[in-house]
Design a protein around this motif. Structure first.
Motif, mmCIF file in Angstrom:
data_model
loop_
_atom_site.group_PDB
_atom_site.id
_atom_site.type_symbol
_atom_site.label_atom_id
_atom_site.label_comp_id
_atom_site.label_asym_id
_atom_site.label_seq_id
_atom_site.Cartn_x
_atom_site.Cartn_y
_atom_site.Cartn_z
ATOM 1 N N GLU A 137 -3.654 -7.937 8.105
ATOM 2 C CA GLU A 137 -3.138 -7.246 9.280
ATOM 3 C C GLU A 137 -3.969 -7.527 10.527
ATOM 4 O O GLU A 137 -3.431 -7.649 11.622
ATOM 5 N N GLU A 190 -6.412 4.796 7.527
ATOM 6 C CA GLU A 190 -5.768 3.499 7.404
ATOM 7 C C GLU A 190 -6.735 2.470 6.831
ATOM 8 O O GLU A 190 -6.412 1.732 5.908
ATOM 9 N N ILE A 196 -7.012 9.159 11.754
ATOM 10 C CA ILE A 196 -5.904 8.286 11.334
ATOM 11 C C ILE A 196 -6.427 6.881 11.038
ATOM 12 O O ILE A 196 -6.096 6.268 10.021
ATOM 13 N N TYR A 204 2.009 -2.528 13.716
ATOM 14 C CA TYR A 204 0.940 -2.090 12.835
ATOM 15 C C TYR A 204 0.310 -0.800 13.364
ATOM 16 O O TYR A 204 0.268 -0.566 14.581
ATOM 17 N N VAL A 205 -0.207 0.017 12.430
ATOM 18 C CA VAL A 205 -0.699 1.354 12.793
ATOM 19 C C VAL A 205 -1.763 1.310 13.873
ATOM 20 O O VAL A 205 -1.693 2.040 14.869
ATOM 21 N N ILE A 208 -5.848 0.950 3.034
ATOM 22 C CA ILE A 208 -5.007 -0.250 3.015
ATOM 23 C C ILE A 208 -5.623 -1.293 2.081
ATOM 24 O O ILE A 208 -6.831 -1.518 2.102
#
Lengths: 299, 107
Positions: free
Chosen positions: B101, B91, B87, B33-34, B95
């Motif tokens: 997540e 996200e 970032i 996952y990011v 999302i």
């Protein structure tokens, strides 16, 4: 009738082709397309087709490793052979150590006025090549502008709505962290870009690297403070003026240099510095223009 | 004697920095996952960069190059957290099912 396809002259047809008009479809062809033809071979059913495909795939897989190994082997053999025939590294008798390199190293400062031999090479001895590179960058931005630039003809309501939404989000909720860091860093980035540009003739650096740093500083400013903040002082007209000025300055200076005999300038101007600045302007405009054009289709 | 000590310290810092970068790359590959991957990469960006640049400064001694290395360290420490922040913000805001997540905390 003068506007049927047969009666048009070549120029008219070319113009209509450029404008994207289609000629009406040929009616006879249309009729032939409509007629249903029997397939020559009976169509295989889905299962048969799948089975055939699987069979073909398996046959391909059997041959694949052999072919890969053969290609790799041939490639390795060619490369090893090429390396083995090369002269040993760093020996004095190698063909690269001839009088050309010696001449450049010895006379660069005297002939071009640049202390850094690489800069002298790029901007004076081989300046025509660098002029071509600048033209390539200039043309690249022009082409992107033609393809992606927005105007009244190719913008619909949806695009305008999307851009307006992004602008409002940016205005209502600006990223404070990004803005603070950008405010701290951007003066230093611009200063460093100027240093690299102006110092290119005595140190590593020069037009291309300095221009890239300048363009990246502009992009950072645009990202953190919004497009409106940049276009307030760097509008499309100023952008076009700056990049055209850069290219013309380079072409003019280099043309003068060539026609004056390429050797009589060492005491008059800091020739390399001026050319470095011109290249830097073109490169900075290219980097920044790509960013804004790809992001929102305008400068 | 002091010079040898500084060299040994610099080498130790370099090797530790390499180890930190190794863990960062490992995490980058192992996580899916990011945000997890960002966490792994940030270790390298902060601690790994510090160890390697400090080791280089110690090896190089007191000079202008060391000052420039310090400037590079300041620049990277200023910019890399901001990039990570952007970032992560992207996200989290885009999302659709963040719950699936990771666990959310409200403050």
């Amino acid at each position: 009738m003068s506007n049927t396809p047969e009666n048009k002259t070549l120029t008219e047809r070319l113009v209509s082709w450029v404008n994207g008009e289609r000629e009406p479809k040929d009616q006879t062809l249309f009729v032939m397309e409509k007629r249903h033809r029997q397939p020559r071979r009976p169509q295989p059913s889905d299962e048969e087709h799948e089975e055939q495909e699987r069979h073909r795939f398996r046959r391909f897989l059997r041959g694949f490793p052999v072919a890969a190994v053969m290609i790799c082997g041939v490639l390795v053999a060619v490369l090893v052979w090429a390396v083995m025939t090369m002269p040993a590294f760093g020996e004095a008798g190698n063909p690269i150590n001839n009088e050309v390199a010696e001449h450049y190293l010895e006379y660069t400062e005297e002939e071009t006025g640049a202390t850094n031999a690489v800069t002298g090479m790029i901007l004076s001895y081989r300046g025509f090549d660098t002029l071509g590179e600048s033209c390539v960058l200039f043309l690249a931005v022009s082409c992107v502008m033609l393809l992606l630039g927005r105007d009244a003809h190719n913008t619909d309501e949806h695009d305008l709505l999307k851009i307006g939404q992004e602008d409002t989000i940016e205005k209502q909720a600006p990223d404070r962290i990004l803005q603070q860091v950008a405010r701290t860093l951007i003066p230093f980035i611009f200063l460093f870009a100027l240093y690299v540009l102006i110092n290119g003739e005595v140190s590593p650096g020069g037009g291309f690297s300095g221009g890239t740093i300048l363009g990246c500083g502009l992009i950072l400013y645009t990202v953190s403070y919004g497009h409106a903040a940049t276009s307030r002082w760097f509008s499309a007209a100023i952008y076009a003026a700056v990049r055209t000025f850069g290219l013309l300055l380079y072409a003019g200076l280099y043309g003068y240099y060539i026609f004056m005999g390429a050797n009589g300038l060492e005491s008059t101007v800091h020739f390399s510095m001026a050319i470095d600045l011109a290249v830097g302007l073109v490169v900075a405009c290219t980097v920044y223009g790509f960013y804004t054009l790809f992001q929102r289709g305008e400068i | 004697m002091a010079h040898d000590l500084l060299t040994a310290l610099g080498l130790a810092l370099l090797i530790f920095g390499l180890f930190v970068f190794f863990t960062a790359v490992l995490g980058l590959y192992r996580f899916d996952y990011v945000l997890n991957r960002m966490h792994a990469a940030a270790v390298g960006d902060a601690l790994g960069i510090f160890c390697i640049l400090a080791g280089l400064m110690l090896l190089h001694g007191w000079s202008l190059s060391a000052a420039k290395t310090l400037l590079i360290l300041v620049f990277l420490w200023l910019t890399s957290p901001v990039a990570s922040h952007l970032i992560a913000e992207m996200e989290v805001t885009t999302i659709p099912n963040l719950h699936a997540e990771c666990k959310e905390e409200t403050r």
